[in-house]
Design a protein around this motif. Sequence first.
Motif, PDB file in Angstrom:
ATOM      1  N   LYS A   1     -25.902  72.853  -2.900  1.00  0.00           N
ATOM      2  CA  LYS A   1     -26.927  73.265  -3.865  1.00  0.00           C
ATOM      3  C   LYS A   1     -26.533  72.875  -5.283  1.00  0.00           C
ATOM      4  O   LYS A   1     -27.350  72.385  -6.053  1.00  0.00           O
ATOM      5  CB  LYS A   1     -27.148  74.775  -3.765  1.00  0.00           C
ATOM      6  N   GLU A   2     -25.283  73.130  -5.634  1.00  0.00           N
ATOM      7  CA  GLU A   2     -24.791  72.777  -6.956  1.00  0.00           C
ATOM      8  C   GLU A   2     -24.337  71.322  -6.964  1.00  0.00           C
ATOM      9  O   GLU A   2     -24.007  70.753  -5.917  1.00  0.00           O
ATOM     10  CB  GLU A   2     -23.633  73.696  -7.369  1.00  0.00           C
ATOM     11  N   LYS A   3     -24.292  70.736  -8.140  1.00  0.00           N
ATOM     12  CA  LYS A   3     -23.829  69.355  -8.280  1.00  0.00           C
ATOM     13  C   LYS A   3     -22.781  69.276  -9.385  1.00  0.00           C
ATOM     14  O   LYS A   3     -22.856  69.968 -10.386  1.00  0.00           O
ATOM     15  CB  LYS A   3     -24.996  68.422  -8.597  1.00  0.00           C
ATOM     16  N   LYS A   4     -21.780  68.428  -9.155  1.00  0.00           N
ATOM     17  CA  LYS A   4     -20.752  68.153 -10.167  1.00  0.00           C
ATOM     18  C   LYS A   4     -20.200  66.763  -9.905  1.00  0.00           C
ATOM     19  O   LYS A   4     -19.337  66.553  -9.055  1.00  0.00           O
ATOM     20  CB  LYS A   4     -19.623  69.190 -10.115  1.00  0.00           C
ATOM     21  N   ASN A   5     -20.729  65.806 -10.601  1.00  0.00           N
ATOM     22  CA  ASN A   5     -20.270  64.420 -10.506  1.00  0.00           C
ATOM     23  C   ASN A   5     -20.714  63.686 -11.755  1.00  0.00           C
ATOM     24  O   ASN A   5     -21.665  64.084 -12.431  1.00  0.00           O
ATOM     25  CB  ASN A   5     -20.795  63.734  -9.232  1.00  0.00           C
ATOM     26  N   LEU A   6     -20.025  62.613 -12.080  1.00  0.00           N
ATOM     27  CA  LEU A   6     -20.303  61.871 -13.303  1.00  0.00           C
ATOM     28  C   LEU A   6     -21.651  61.157 -13.257  1.00  0.00           C
ATOM     29  O   LEU A   6     -22.235  60.868 -14.300  1.00  0.00           O
ATOM     30  CB  LEU A   6     -19.186  60.849 -13.560  1.00  0.00           C
ATOM     31  N   GLN A   7     -22.147  60.873 -12.047  1.00  0.00           N
ATOM     32  CA  GLN A   7     -23.438  60.205 -11.916  1.00  0.00           C
ATOM     33  C   GLN A   7     -24.603  61.184 -11.992  1.00  0.00           C
ATOM     34  O   GLN A   7     -25.754  60.757 -11.999  1.00  0.00           O
ATOM     35  CB  GLN A   7     -23.500  59.429 -10.593  1.00  0.00           C
ATOM     36  N   ASP A   8     -24.300  62.490 -12.008  1.00  0.00           N
ATOM     37  CA  ASP A   8     -25.316  63.548 -12.085  1.00  0.00           C
ATOM     38  C   ASP A   8     -26.309  63.447 -10.916  1.00  0.00           C
ATOM     39  O   ASP A   8     -27.526  63.590 -11.086  1.00  0.00           O
ATOM     40  CB  ASP A   8     -26.061  63.488 -13.427  1.00  0.00           C
ATOM     41  N   LEU A   9     -25.771  63.202  -9.723  1.00  0.00           N
ATOM     42  CA  LEU A   9     -26.607  63.099  -8.528  1.00  0.00           C
ATOM     43  C   LEU A   9     -26.679  64.450  -7.831  1.00  0.00           C
ATOM     44  O   LEU A   9     -25.681  65.168  -7.746  1.00  0.00           O
ATOM     45  CB  LEU A   9     -26.031  62.045  -7.578  1.00  0.00           C
TER      46      LEU A   9
ATOM     47  N   PHE B   1     -20.866  67.575  -4.846  1.00  0.00           N
ATOM     48  CA  PHE B   1     -19.985  68.401  -5.671  1.00  0.00           C
ATOM     49  C   PHE B   1     -18.561  67.874  -5.528  1.00  0.00           C
ATOM     50  O   PHE B   1     -17.972  67.944  -4.447  1.00  0.00           O
ATOM     51  CB  PHE B   1     -20.053  69.868  -5.224  1.00  0.00           C
ATOM     52  N   VAL B   2     -18.017  67.309  -6.622  1.00  0.00           N
ATOM     53  CA  VAL B   2     -16.648  66.805  -6.626  1.00  0.00           C
ATOM     54  C   VAL B   2     -15.724  67.966  -6.963  1.00  0.00           C
ATOM     55  O   VAL B   2     -15.830  68.564  -8.030  1.00  0.00           O
ATOM     56  CB  VAL B   2     -16.473  65.653  -7.631  1.00  0.00           C
ATOM     57  N   PHE B   3     -14.799  68.264  -6.050  1.00  0.00           N
ATOM     58  CA  PHE B   3     -14.007  69.491  -6.166  1.00  0.00           C
ATOM     59  C   PHE B   3     -12.903  69.383  -7.209  1.00  0.00           C
ATOM     60  O   PHE B   3     -12.666  70.314  -7.969  1.00  0.00           O
ATOM     61  CB  PHE B   3     -13.402  69.829  -4.796  1.00  0.00           C
TER      62      PHE B   3
ATOM     63  N   ILE C   1     -20.828  77.048  -4.884  1.00  0.00           N
ATOM     64  CA  ILE C   1     -21.253  75.674  -4.617  1.00  0.00           C
ATOM     65  C   ILE C   1     -22.553  75.652  -3.824  1.00  0.00           C
ATOM     66  O   ILE C   1     -23.492  74.957  -4.169  1.00  0.00           O
ATOM     67  CB  ILE C   1     -20.147  74.907  -3.860  1.00  0.00           C
ATOM     68  N   GLY C   2     -22.613  76.419  -2.742  1.00  0.00           N
ATOM     69  CA  GLY C   2     -23.834  76.529  -1.968  1.00  0.00           C
ATOM     70  C   GLY C   2     -23.981  75.461  -0.906  1.00  0.00           C
ATOM     71  O   GLY C   2     -23.331  74.410  -0.940  1.00  0.00           O
ATOM     72  N   SER C   3     -24.821  75.737   0.071  1.00  0.00           N
ATOM     73  CA  SER C   3     -25.048  74.834   1.197  1.00  0.00           C
ATOM     74  C   SER C   3     -26.537  74.650   1.413  1.00  0.00           C
ATOM     75  O   SER C   3     -27.314  75.614   1.327  1.00  0.00           O
ATOM     76  CB  SER C   3     -24.395  75.401   2.466  1.00  0.00           C
ATOM     77  N   GLN C   4     -26.933  73.406   1.687  1.00  0.00           N
ATOM     78  CA  GLN C   4     -28.323  73.133   1.987  1.00  0.00           C
ATOM     79  C   GLN C   4     -28.406  71.791   2.707  1.00  0.00           C
ATOM     80  O   GLN C   4     -27.452  71.007   2.713  1.00  0.00           O
ATOM     81  CB  GLN C   4     -29.170  73.080   0.715  1.00  0.00           C
ATOM     82  N   TYR C   5     -29.533  71.530   3.339  1.00  0.00           N
ATOM     83  CA  TYR C   5     -29.773  70.235   3.951  1.00  0.00           C
ATOM     84  C   TYR C   5     -30.263  69.280   2.873  1.00  0.00           C
ATOM     85  O   TYR C   5     -31.299  69.503   2.244  1.00  0.00           O
ATOM     86  CB  TYR C   5     -30.795  70.337   5.080  1.00  0.00           C
TER      87      TYR C   5
END
Length: 406
Positions: free
Chosen positions: A88-96, A100-102, A138-142
Amino acid sequence: MNLDPQGLFRDHSDSDDEFELEKEKDPSKEMVVYLIDASPKMFDLVGNDEDKSQTYFHAAISSISQSLKTQIIGKSSDEVAICFFNTKEKKNLQDLNGVFVFNVNDREFLDQPTAKLIKEFSCIEALRNLAGTFMSNIGSQYGIIPGSRENSLYSALWVAQALLRKGSPKYVSKRILVFTNEDNPFGNITGAAKTDMIRTTVQRAYDAQEMGISIEILPLSIPNEPFNVSHFYADLIGLEGDEVAQFLPSAVERLEDMTDQLTKRIFKKRIVRTISFSIAEGINIEVNTYALIRPALPGSVTWLDSVTNLSLKAERSFICADTGALVHEPPKRFHPYKNENVKFSVDELSEIKRISNGHLCLLGFKPLDLLKDYHNLKPSTFIFPTDEDCGRLHFVFEGFFSVSRI
């Protein structure tokens, strides 16, 4: 049949050209991106026993955690990144979305494995019965659902490829390891949208492979729910023909032996010497010898000059007992025989003591029960053929030998 897939007993040459070739075959540094599927299906229980079962998600976390613990000891110069996709959450330099980059914070490249990273990552494993912490942060989703253009697997491969763009593939081994229990991520969509998503995702994987990045799939499955790689991932990693049928057993073995494989990388075997092994008259084979186990002995004492602190060199001189003059001629040995001293030079004495030219010769076979512990004089040495193309001869000639009184 390749009996040495890890290259543990490969030949080492001192030639500069062959050394450069060896570096190309076996890069000294490895960069790995772990892609972990965080979809709701990954949080299903693996077994039926609630006390001993764990989810697919935490099985992947446990494998990676054990690998990092081994890697930080054996190859601390390697660099890793841990990414979750279908989040669900996102964390990456490409903002995709959905990635989620840990362990990469506002940086473009990977990090070396550290004790802090292992501790923080192991906290996820320790909370397998309290998955609410991961879900809340972080969350989980399809990430691939009907009616949406979001493709989290494509985004994850894009992020991983961007993380691995540093370093030349000639000297750095780059890998993407995907942990998932979903063999058909595009199964919920149909029509042109599905075809387009599959095409773009496979093309993204091909682009990464052209940059020298290998992609491996480590499926998480149980016997009654086999992972069918032919649904999608065979095209992603380029499996054809018999490779599809052989993929699942080898992938499961790699997952189970993940820690052992990294342990093999730590203890690289070094050749002690190369000798000739005579099987029969006219049949010889060169073998390399490896000292696998040796006792740890304290180092020898080095005497130093008290003024210059340089190491001292011992010299020995012989003085004639009658005249007191220095004897410059090489000393000779003798042996009394019938009231006469038979003289031997040092070279002649060495030649008398020489039983063979130092090579192995197969004399025959004896039952193993005839070999006693007290027969062994030195630690055993492993021998392996130098020619990797010997094929099934490896079954006959590889093994241990030791110096004994038999």
